[in-house]
Design a protein around this motif. Sequence first.
Motif, mmCIF file in Angstrom:
data_model
loop_
_atom_site.group_PDB
_atom_site.id
_atom_site.type_symbol
_atom_site.label_atom_id
_atom_site.label_comp_id
_atom_site.label_asym_id
_atom_site.label_seq_id
_atom_site.Cartn_x
_atom_site.Cartn_y
_atom_site.Cartn_z
ATOM 1 N N CYS A 20 0.856 -1.191 0.000
ATOM 2 C CA CYS A 20 0.000 0.000 0.000
ATOM 3 C C CYS A 20 0.892 1.240 0.000
ATOM 4 O O CYS A 20 1.712 1.419 0.909
ATOM 5 C CB CYS A 20 -0.918 0.003 1.223
ATOM 6 N N ILE A 33 -4.464 2.542 -7.903
ATOM 7 C CA ILE A 33 -5.077 3.866 -7.764
ATOM 8 C C ILE A 33 -4.596 4.803 -8.866
ATOM 9 O O ILE A 33 -5.385 5.521 -9.463
ATOM 10 C CB ILE A 33 -4.743 4.486 -6.387
ATOM 11 N N SER A 50 -7.894 -1.295 1.279
ATOM 12 C CA SER A 50 -9.271 -0.868 1.520
ATOM 13 C C SER A 50 -9.390 0.217 2.599
ATOM 14 O O SER A 50 -10.061 1.221 2.381
ATOM 15 C CB SER A 50 -10.125 -2.081 1.872
ATOM 16 N N ARG A 53 -8.142 3.479 1.126
ATOM 17 C CA ARG A 53 -9.063 4.004 0.103
ATOM 18 C C ARG A 53 -10.224 4.734 0.760
ATOM 19 O O ARG A 53 -10.653 5.792 0.301
ATOM 20 C CB ARG A 53 -9.584 2.877 -0.787
ATOM 21 N N LEU A 58 -9.979 7.564 -1.985
ATOM 22 C CA LEU A 58 -9.318 7.181 -3.233
ATOM 23 C C LEU A 58 -10.229 6.336 -4.096
ATOM 24 O O LEU A 58 -10.914 5.451 -3.588
ATOM 25 C CB LEU A 58 -8.037 6.396 -2.912
ATOM 26 N N PRO A 60 -10.346 3.649 -7.161
ATOM 27 C CA PRO A 60 -9.494 2.760 -7.962
ATOM 28 C C PRO A 60 -9.490 3.149 -9.439
ATOM 29 O O PRO A 60 -10.490 3.621 -9.981
ATOM 30 C CB PRO A 60 -10.130 1.381 -7.755
#
Length: 64
Positions: A20, A33, A50, A53, A58, A60
């Motif tokens: 990440c 992303i 997750s 995000r 964010l 995808p």
Amino acid sequence: MNESTQTETAAGTPTGYGYCSWHQRFAADVRLIDVIEQGSGPGGAHYACSPCREAYGLVPFADR
């Protein structure tokens, strides 16, 4: 009874385990992303898990 702390993903949504870019650790359910394109180099990509995000709002790359 054990309760999951992660949200369910929609059916057919690709998931994976990877790095990440936001919290800078490996995590489950990472999604692409952003793609960084360079004319004379390899470029790169940013992935987010997750929780990141949701925390940072964010979207995808595949859902844009």
